[in-house]
Design a protein around this motif. Structure first.
Motif, PDB file in Angstrom:
ATOM      1  N   VAL A 134       0.826  -1.209   0.000  1.00 15.83           N
ATOM      2  CA  VAL A 134       0.000   0.000   0.000  1.00 15.83           C
ATOM      3  C   VAL A 134       0.859   1.257   0.000  1.00 15.83           C
ATOM      4  O   VAL A 134       0.551   2.237  -0.684  1.00 15.83           O
ATOM      5  CB  VAL A 134      -0.954  -0.004   1.217  1.00 15.83           C
ATOM      6  CG1 VAL A 134      -1.754   1.295   1.267  1.00 15.83           C
ATOM      7  CG2 VAL A 134      -1.888  -1.206   1.147  1.00 15.83           C
ATOM      8  N   ASP A 135       1.941   1.260   0.746  1.00 15.77           N
ATOM      9  CA  ASP A 135       2.741   2.473   0.922  1.00 15.77           C
ATOM     10  C   ASP A 135       4.061   2.431   0.170  1.00 15.77           C
ATOM     11  O   ASP A 135       5.007   3.126   0.532  1.00 15.77           O
ATOM     12  CB  ASP A 135       3.006   2.705   2.412  1.00 15.77           C
ATOM     13  CG  ASP A 135       3.852   1.582   3.020  1.00 15.77           C
ATOM     14  OD1 ASP A 135       3.932   0.499   2.387  1.00 15.77           O
ATOM     15  OD2 ASP A 135       4.420   1.787   4.105  1.00 15.77           O
ATOM     16  N   TRP A 136       4.126   1.672  -0.910  1.00 16.86           N
ATOM     17  CA  TRP A 136       5.413   1.497  -1.571  1.00 16.86           C
ATOM     18  C   TRP A 136       5.929   2.810  -2.184  1.00 16.86           C
ATOM     19  O   TRP A 136       7.141   3.039  -2.219  1.00 16.86           O
ATOM     20  CB  TRP A 136       5.336   0.414  -2.644  1.00 16.86           C
ATOM     21  CG  TRP A 136       4.625   0.778  -3.909  1.00 16.86           C
ATOM     22  CD1 TRP A 136       3.304   0.603  -4.196  1.00 16.86           C
ATOM     23  CD2 TRP A 136       5.194   1.398  -5.071  1.00 16.86           C
ATOM     24  NE1 TRP A 136       3.011   1.064  -5.450  1.00 16.86           N
ATOM     25  CE2 TRP A 136       4.155   1.556  -6.019  1.00 16.86           C
ATOM     26  CE3 TRP A 136       6.467   1.829  -5.415  1.00 16.86           C
ATOM     27  CZ2 TRP A 136       4.346   2.120  -7.263  1.00 16.86           C
ATOM     28  CZ3 TRP A 136       6.677   2.402  -6.659  1.00 16.86           C
ATOM     29  CH2 TRP A 136       5.621   2.544  -7.573  1.00 16.86           C
ATOM     30  N   ARG A 137       5.038   3.675  -2.667  1.00 16.69           N
ATOM     31  CA  ARG A 137       5.493   4.928  -3.261  1.00 16.69           C
ATOM     32  C   ARG A 137       6.214   5.790  -2.237  1.00 16.69           C
ATOM     33  O   ARG A 137       7.287   6.353  -2.508  1.00 16.69           O
ATOM     34  CB  ARG A 137       4.315   5.696  -3.862  1.00 16.69           C
ATOM     35  CG  ARG A 137       3.831   5.125  -5.183  1.00 16.69           C
ATOM     36  CD  ARG A 137       2.699   5.947  -5.768  1.00 16.69           C
ATOM     37  NE  ARG A 137       2.393   5.458  -7.108  1.00 16.69           N
ATOM     38  CZ  ARG A 137       3.004   5.867  -8.212  1.00 16.69           C
ATOM     39  NH1 ARG A 137       3.962   6.776  -8.124  1.00 16.69           N
ATOM     40  NH2 ARG A 137       2.676   5.372  -9.396  1.00 16.69           N
ATOM     41  N   ARG A 138       5.634   5.913  -1.054  1.00 20.48           N
ATOM     42  CA  ARG A 138       6.283   6.701  -0.005  1.00 20.48           C
ATOM     43  C   ARG A 138       7.607   6.072   0.389  1.00 20.48           C
ATOM     44  O   ARG A 138       8.634   6.761   0.497  1.00 20.48           O
ATOM     45  CB  ARG A 138       5.364   6.803   1.217  1.00 20.48           C
ATOM     46  CG  ARG A 138       5.982   7.573   2.393  1.00 20.48           C
ATOM     47  CD  ARG A 138       5.196   7.360   3.665  1.00 20.48           C
ATOM     48  NE  ARG A 138       5.117   5.947   4.014  1.00 20.48           N
ATOM     49  CZ  ARG A 138       6.110   5.269   4.579  1.00 20.48           C
ATOM     50  NH1 ARG A 138       7.272   5.851   4.834  1.00 20.48           N
ATOM     51  NH2 ARG A 138       5.956   3.987   4.862  1.00 20.48           N
TER      52      ARG A 138
END
Length: 408
Positions: free
Chosen positions: A33-37
């Protein structure tokens, strides 16, 4: 982590709708879910660890190499490949950046020209995460690749290689290299080249990353100083490497585009549309401008055409009916469409877009950091055969037009 039957098994028992539902469920459970951050500003160690874990996750599901033959862990139909890439893009999945050359270029080369021993050694290793780099271009042999000067001199059961490669994507992480070198300096330039599989741990290799305009160091230089390569690592006939290289370049210009086209449409274009629908501080929306709406409509039509071209190319590969210029048509169309789309997105983003100076390391060329995406889009209209080269291939090999005379 939720598992899923390998796509070859699922394809035998499920219709397309059931397959899409299964992939969608897998994406909900497995796309970080938070891979971009986490990947924005990540260290090289964090980037490599993330890429390896994501490859392993896809591999366990049977989604890492769907385009490979069934006996090597692939065998997914074209229709299911389209669905897979649509759902991965729709769920904003990261790209397999580090494995890209291995699963596409290296695999296509091995399956097309490798010996049974080479295939048995490397395909399972690639499926287990082995990283490859392409050592083709040189400082004075980019678009004119046949002008390369890296030399390979036979010494008994080995070749001794000396020279330099440049624009080698991800070389600092690679285990193996697809290497072109000149083995007959007196032969016509396309007839004196051989193709090697180079172990990047060999003595005499130095890799130097190249800092790009985006701040990344994706490309590298490779310096080879008396590097010894076993003759068993020669792929294809000695002095016949140019013909083998066309398989590698065909994969670069062709089959890889199916995923990239879906990402451009499902991730990049959708993100651009949402931005055009977002009110500015005065309450206006870019899409209310007829010129903006018209540009979006044109891009939507062009992306639809790109998807159709990519699907047709994959189907032609499956039936061995690919035309001599088909891959160049797709590569040219995708690269210039990507550039136009990112240029327009940068224009829509305005001044705020120019303040976004970082993007996730495991993303593509449609991340929403529009300025960096636009700069990065030039990777596609220059390397792998510049747009001018692609037009020449299409004219001569596809349309049968004569080469221009030296006097013209």
């Amino acid at each position: 982590m939720t598992g899923l039957a390998a796509p070859g098994h699922l394809a035998d028992t499920a219709d397309l709708g059931e397959f899409r539902a299964a992939v969608r469920d897998w994406c909900r459970d497995n796309v970080p879910v938070d891979w971009r951050r986490a990947q924005t500003g990540a260290s090289e160690t964090e980037f490599v660890a993330f890429q390896r874990e994501w490859f392993e996750r896809l591999h366990r599901a049977g989604f890492a190499v769907p385009h490979w033959p069934r006996e090597h862990g692939g065998g997914m139909s074209v229709e299911r490949q389209v669905v897979l890439y649509q759902e991965l893009a729709a769920h904003d999945a990261p790209r397999l950046v580090l494995s890209f050359v291995a699963i596409h270029h290296a695999a296509a080369t091995l399956l097309g020209a490798g010996t049974p021993e080479q295939i048995a050694r490397h395909l399972p290793a690639i499926a287990a995460g082995e990283i490859w780099v392409q050592g083709f271009s040189e400082p004075e042999a980019g678009s004119d690749l046949a002008a390369l000067r890296t030399s390979a001199r036979r010494d008994g059961s080995e070749f001794v290689v000396t020279g330099q490669k440049v624009w080698a994507s991800g070389a600092q992480y690679a285990d193996w290299c697809l290497l072109l070198a000149r083995t007959d300096p007196d032969a016509p330039k396309r007839q004196g080249i051989s193709y090697f599989l180079l172990d990047m741990r060999s003595p005499g290799i130095e890799v130097r990353p190249i800092r790009q305009a985006t701040g990344e160091a994706h490309f590298c230089e490779i310096f080879l100083d008396q590097v010894r390569i076993p003759a068993a690592n020669l792929i294809g006939p000695e002095h016949g490497g140019w013909q083998v290289a066309q398989r590698t370049l065909g994969a670069e210009r062709g089959l890889t585009m199916l995923e990239l086209a879906e990402r451009l449409g499902n991730a990049g274009f959708d993100r651009l549309v949402r931005e055009c629908l977002t009110p500015d501080p005065l309450g206006g929306r870019p899409i209310d401008d007829p010129l903006v709406a018209d540009r979006l409509a044109v891009l939507d039509i062009e992306i639809t055409g790109l998807r159709a071209l990519c699907r047709d190319l994959v189907e032609r590969h499956a039936t061995d009916t690919v035309g001599p210029a088909d891959a160049s048509i797709v590569k040219l169309y995708y690269s210039e469409l990507l550039q136009r789309t990112m240029d327009f997105a940068t224009e829509i983003g305005g001044v705020p877009a120019h303040t976004v100076l970082r993007k996730p390391m495991s993303g593509g060329w449609e991340s929403g950091a529009w300025v960096l995406d636009f700069i990065g889009s030039w990777e596609w209209t220059i390397p792998g055969g510049a747009s001018e080269i692609q037009r020449t291939i299409i004219a001569e090999r596809g349309l049968g037009l004569p080469r221009p005379s030296k006097e013209s």
